[in-house]
Design a protein around this motif. Structure first.
Motif, PDB file in Angstrom:
ATOM      1  N   ARG A  93     -26.933  11.785  36.043  1.00 31.31           N
ATOM      2  CA  ARG A  93     -25.577  11.227  36.184  1.00 31.31           C
ATOM      3  C   ARG A  93     -25.256  10.253  35.065  1.00 31.31           C
ATOM      4  O   ARG A  93     -24.156  10.215  34.537  1.00 31.31           O
ATOM      5  N   ASP A  94     -26.266   9.424  34.727  1.00 32.52           N
ATOM      6  CA  ASP A  94     -26.058   8.395  33.696  1.00 32.52           C
ATOM      7  C   ASP A  94     -26.204   8.951  32.281  1.00 32.52           C
ATOM      8  O   ASP A  94     -26.167   8.197  31.305  1.00 32.52           O
ATOM      9  N   LYS A  95     -26.405  10.259  32.174  1.00 30.98           N
ATOM     10  CA  LYS A  95     -26.520  10.952  30.889  1.00 30.98           C
ATOM     11  C   LYS A  95     -27.637  10.385  30.018  1.00 30.98           C
ATOM     12  O   LYS A  95     -27.532  10.316  28.791  1.00 30.98           O
ATOM     13  N   LYS A  96     -28.730   9.909  30.674  1.00 31.32           N
ATOM     14  CA  LYS A  96     -29.879   9.409  29.919  1.00 31.32           C
ATOM     15  C   LYS A  96     -30.703  10.568  29.372  1.00 31.32           C
ATOM     16  O   LYS A  96     -31.497  10.395  28.453  1.00 31.32           O
ATOM     17  N   ILE A  97     -30.565  11.733  29.987  1.00 37.32           N
ATOM     18  CA  ILE A  97     -31.202  12.921  29.446  1.00 37.32           C
ATOM     19  C   ILE A  97     -30.092  13.955  29.228  1.00 37.32           C
ATOM     20  O   ILE A  97     -29.136  14.002  29.990  1.00 37.32           O
ATOM     21  N   PRO A  98     -30.210  14.750  28.187  1.00 38.07           N
ATOM     22  CA  PRO A  98     -29.121  15.685  27.873  1.00 38.07           C
ATOM     23  C   PRO A  98     -28.983  16.794  28.918  1.00 38.07           C
ATOM     24  O   PRO A  98     -29.977  17.369  29.341  1.00 38.07           O
ATOM     25  N   TYR A  99     -27.770  17.041  29.338  1.00 36.77           N
ATOM     26  CA  TYR A  99     -27.458  18.127  30.255  1.00 36.77           C
ATOM     27  C   TYR A  99     -26.174  18.796  29.815  1.00 36.77           C
ATOM     28  O   TYR A  99     -25.339  18.183  29.152  1.00 36.77           O
ATOM     29  N   THR A 100     -26.003  20.042  30.172  1.00 35.05           N
ATOM     30  CA  THR A 100     -24.745  20.737  29.910  1.00 35.05           C
ATOM     31  C   THR A 100     -23.990  20.870  31.224  1.00 35.05           C
ATOM     32  O   THR A 100     -24.560  21.341  32.213  1.00 35.05           O
ATOM     33  N   TRP A 101     -22.745  20.417  31.244  1.00 34.40           N
ATOM     34  CA  TRP A 101     -21.931  20.461  32.464  1.00 34.40           C
ATOM     35  C   TRP A 101     -20.912  21.578  32.375  1.00 34.40           C
ATOM     36  O   TRP A 101     -20.429  21.920  31.301  1.00 34.40           O
ATOM     37  N   TRP A 102     -20.553  22.103  33.534  1.00 34.57           N
ATOM     38  CA  TRP A 102     -19.542  23.155  33.595  1.00 34.57           C
ATOM     39  C   TRP A 102     -18.877  23.101  34.964  1.00 34.57           C
ATOM     40  O   TRP A 102     -19.537  22.830  35.961  1.00 34.57           O
ATOM     41  N   GLU A 103     -17.578  23.331  34.987  1.00 37.11           N
ATOM     42  CA  GLU A 103     -16.871  23.374  36.267  1.00 37.11           C
ATOM     43  C   GLU A 103     -16.257  24.730  36.468  1.00 37.11           C
ATOM     44  O   GLU A 103     -15.679  25.303  35.540  1.00 37.11           O
ATOM     45  N   VAL A 104     -16.357  25.238  37.696  1.00 37.53           N
ATOM     46  CA  VAL A 104     -15.759  26.534  38.001  1.00 37.53           C
ATOM     47  C   VAL A 104     -14.378  26.303  38.612  1.00 37.53           C
ATOM     48  O   VAL A 104     -14.191  25.394  39.411  1.00 37.53           O
ATOM     49  N   GLU A 105     -13.415  27.074  38.159  1.00 44.33           N
ATOM     50  CA  GLU A 105     -12.111  27.058  38.818  1.00 44.33           C
ATOM     51  C   GLU A 105     -11.824  28.473  39.276  1.00 44.33           C
ATOM     52  O   GLU A 105     -11.655  29.377  38.467  1.00 44.33           O
ATOM     53  N   ALA A 106     -11.799  28.671  40.581  1.00 45.10           N
ATOM     54  CA  ALA A 106     -11.570  30.010  41.118  1.00 45.10           C
ATOM     55  C   ALA A 106     -10.737  29.874  42.386  1.00 45.10           C
ATOM     56  O   ALA A 106     -10.899  28.914  43.130  1.00 45.10           O
ATOM     57  N   GLN A 107      -9.835  30.795  42.590  1.00 44.32           N
ATOM     58  CA  GLN A 107      -9.048  30.808  43.814  1.00 44.32           C
ATOM     59  C   GLN A 107      -9.122  32.188  44.432  1.00 44.32           C
ATOM     60  O   GLN A 107      -9.252  33.182  43.719  1.00 44.32           O
ATOM     61  N   TYR A 108      -9.044  32.243  45.741  1.00 41.29           N
ATOM     62  CA  TYR A 108      -9.146  33.511  46.452  1.00 41.29           C
ATOM     63  C   TYR A 108      -8.011  33.627  47.462  1.00 41.29           C
ATOM     64  O   TYR A 108      -7.638  32.644  48.088  1.00 41.29           O
ATOM     65  N   ALA A 109      -7.491  34.827  47.622  1.00 42.50           N
ATOM     66  CA  ALA A 109      -6.564  35.141  48.712  1.00 42.50           C
ATOM     67  C   ALA A 109      -7.260  36.177  49.584  1.00 42.50           C
ATOM     68  O   ALA A 109      -7.469  37.309  49.147  1.00 42.50           O
ATOM     69  N   TYR A 110      -7.681  35.776  50.776  1.00 45.29           N
ATOM     70  CA  TYR A 110      -8.464  36.673  51.628  1.00 45.29           C
ATOM     71  C   TYR A 110      -7.555  37.551  52.482  1.00 45.29           C
ATOM     72  O   TYR A 110      -6.651  37.046  53.157  1.00 45.29           O
ATOM     73  N   SER A 111      -7.813  38.858  52.481  1.00 42.58           N
ATOM     74  CA  SER A 111      -7.112  39.766  53.386  1.00 42.58           C
ATOM     75  C   SER A 111      -7.489  39.421  54.823  1.00 42.58           C
ATOM     76  O   SER A 111      -8.655  39.136  55.105  1.00 42.58           O
ATOM     77  N   LEU A 112      -6.514  39.477  55.713  1.00 41.19           N
ATOM     78  CA  LEU A 112      -6.810  39.189  57.113  1.00 41.19           C
ATOM     79  C   LEU A 112      -7.361  40.413  57.832  1.00 41.19           C
ATOM     80  O   LEU A 112      -8.221  40.290  58.701  1.00 41.19           O
TER      81      LEU A 112
END
Lengths: 387, 179
Positions: free
Chosen positions: B24-43
């Motif tokens: 969290r504090d970025k003391k070690i290197p990490y690669t971040w990524w966010e997913v953006e997805a939307q769904y319309a579910y058939s009933l």
């Protein structure tokens, strides 16, 4: 069907976050298993990968991503996946590769990196719920366990103290495990009962932790096994079974699907009286009550009797029926599929007399491992026997 | 890395532990990524009718004549006998608490102050143990128990959208019996 032997196992450290990638963890676990078996990657005919939802690692089709870490490039390779059931189902799939004669030597590798998922691996579980009937209620996965535990407790009039005993036993058993995430030699029932309430009746110390980790297991034909060992351990029976996702239309107090899977495995293993013929067990214990629920599902005791056996010390490592001598998921950690390390590798290490500090006294001959998953519906069972 | 050789198997524990705080504090290197997805579910037809009836303030199920079973939530086929279900049938909006939890967790496992009372209600008129998950209200957490008789509290008609949330929650059914 050909007889299938186990000749090596491996597992990485289990921790909330490990610095290695999933591929690297797969490589480390596989290397350990190859070292123990005394064979090379070139001796492996086929590989089975077990890994739970792609959403944890955040890599879609992660089986393909993990391939290189298992050494399966340009070999027959398949990923199997049935949620929490995967840790025992993946070795079942490995078994049928060898039992069918299609492979002489097969390696099973299981991997999970739950620590990649933010803000919490629980977030990935949101989409396991029915989108129309359940998700509008903004559920958390722990609700399922809480509701099943409550039903089980209420039906049999079980006290929380008796269920808490499972966490005490398993976290103490895990002290002898080099990979363990939450070993605790001083934990008490009061510690469990006084830990934070997550979703009553589930407290914090009733739950196994999310983890990163990998494990590996090497299976081969009886003929091949003779080249490597004079004292083989065999897979004697396998079973798997699943109930409907319509979990609000059935009584949760007993896992019929686990019993069905157990009966399938026992029949194959020629086990008529599991209580007499099975020396120890590694039932799936992501939550304290699940160990008890699964002991009953595995037909190792009467319905509602598992808490009594636990209270009387029968399930301790030196008891008459040791349960989770590895330390289980509660003590060693829960990188979903990679719990093959506790549920199947441990059976092998115990039966081969290689479990070190965790070794069950009395020369155990038969052990049963089990995993469980999905929406309280999947049971996977494996029986190992010393040859 | 704790790769010191010990007695027994696993003889060592490969892997390098890192703390969540250091990430969290970025003391070690990490690669971040966010997913953006939307769904319309058939009933599908079963859910569509179920939600339409909820909007009208009614709970509806489906019968399976072969199994002598009343299914709720309704389905167009019966998973017991693997046959199509037969008829729509209105059920009561009362039922029995089959199990429950008192949750201090939100969907992301964040802690919440006011607990959510949630559980499974088997619906009167459906087969035994047949019901669905919902909230409970108008009761103290310590009053909630398995076997408790409950009744749906509906949202006002103009606020209903055709959702399981058209029922606000289930409240205690004071006289304990059927209406």
């Amino acid at each position: 069907m050909n007889k299938v032997a186990v000749i090596g196992g491996g597992m990485t450290l289990f921790r909330r976050h490990l610095n290695e990638t999933g591929k690297e963890l797969s490589f480390l676990a596989s290397k350990m298993a190859l070292e123990e078996a005394g064979i090379q990657n070139s001796d492996i005919d086929m590989v089975v990968m077990g890994s739970a939802p792609c959403a944890f690692d955040g890599i879609h089709m992660k089986g393909e991503n993990l391939l290189d870490g298992t050494g399966a490039k340009n070999k027959p390779y398949v990923r199997v996946f049935n949620g929490g059931g995967t840790g025992v189902f993946a070795p079942i799939a490995g078994w049928w590769h060898v039992a069918s004669g299609v492979a002489d030597v097969a390696m099973v590798v299981c991997e999970e990196k739950m620590g990649s998922c933010y803000p919490h691996p629980q977030t990935a579980f949101q989409t396991i719920w029915d989108p129309i009937l359940d998700r509008p209620l903004t559920p958390n996965l722990v609700w399922l366990f809480a509701m099943e535990m409550n039903r089980y407790m209420t039906r049999h009039n079980i006290k929380k103290e008796d269920i808490a005993q499972v966490a005490v036993k398993n976290k103490r058993n895990a002290v002898g495990h080099p990979c363990a995430q939450l070993p605790d030699e001083n934990i008490t029932v009061e510690d469990v009962l006084n830990s934070e309430i997550m979703a009553w009746p589930v407290n914090l110390l009733d739950i196994s932790p999310p983890s990163d980790g990998a494990s590996a297991l090497i299976l081969c034909s009886e003929e091949k096994a003779k080249e490597f060992t004079d004292d083989p351990v065999f897979v004697d029976g396998v079973g798997w079974n699943i109930d409907s996702t319509m979990w609000t239309n059935r009584d949760l107090y007993f896992p019929d699907y686990v019993a069905n899977a157990a009966k399938m495995a026992y029949k194959m293993a020629g086990i008529k009286d599991p209580r007499k013929e099975i020396d120890f067990a590694e039932p799936y214990d992501p939550f304290t009550y699940k160990e008890l629920h699964h002991m009953e599902g595995l037909l190792l005791c009467d319905k509602g009797e598992a808490p009594v056996l636990t209270r009387e010390g029968v399930t301790e490592r030196d008891g008459d029926l040791p349960i989770c001598p590895s330390g289980g998921l509660l003590g060693v950690g829960n990188p979903i599929a990679a719990t093959m390390g506790q549920k199947v590798c441990e059976l092998y290490w115990q039966l081969a007399g290689k479990a070190g500090k965790r070794q069950i006294p009395g020369d155990p001959q038969v052990g049963v491992g089990q995993a469980w998953g999905d929406i309280m519906q999947m049971g996977t069972v494996i029986v190992l026997r010393r040859g | 890395m704790s790769d010191t050789k010990i007695e027994g198997q696993p003889g060592y524990a490969p892997g390098t532990h890192v703390s969540g705080r250091d990430i969290r504090d970025k003391k070690i290197p990490y690669t971040w990524w966010e997913v953006e997805a939307q769904y319309a579910y058939s009933l599908g037809p079963a859910n569509a009718r179920f939600l339409k009836e909820l909007k009208e303030g009614k709970i509806i199920g489906r019968t399976c004549k072969k199994c002598d079973r009343v299914l709720v939530p309704p389905r167009m086929f019966c998973e017991w006998c693997y046959s199509p279900t037969n008829e729509w049938v209105y059920l009561k909006d009362t039922g029995t608490v089959e199990t429950f939890s008192i949750s201090y967790l939100d969907p992301d496992a964040n802690r919440i102050e006011e607990p959510i009372l949630v559980g499974v209600v088997s619906i009167d008129g459906a087969s035994p143990k047949h019901g669905f998950m919902h909230y409970f209200g108008e009761m103290k957490p310590e009053e909630l128990h398995i076997g408790m008789r409950v009744k749906a509290v509906w949202k006002p008609e103009e606020e209903r959208t055709g959702s399981v949330r058209d029922i606000k929650y289930f409240k205690p059914l004071k006289d304990g019996g059927d209406e």
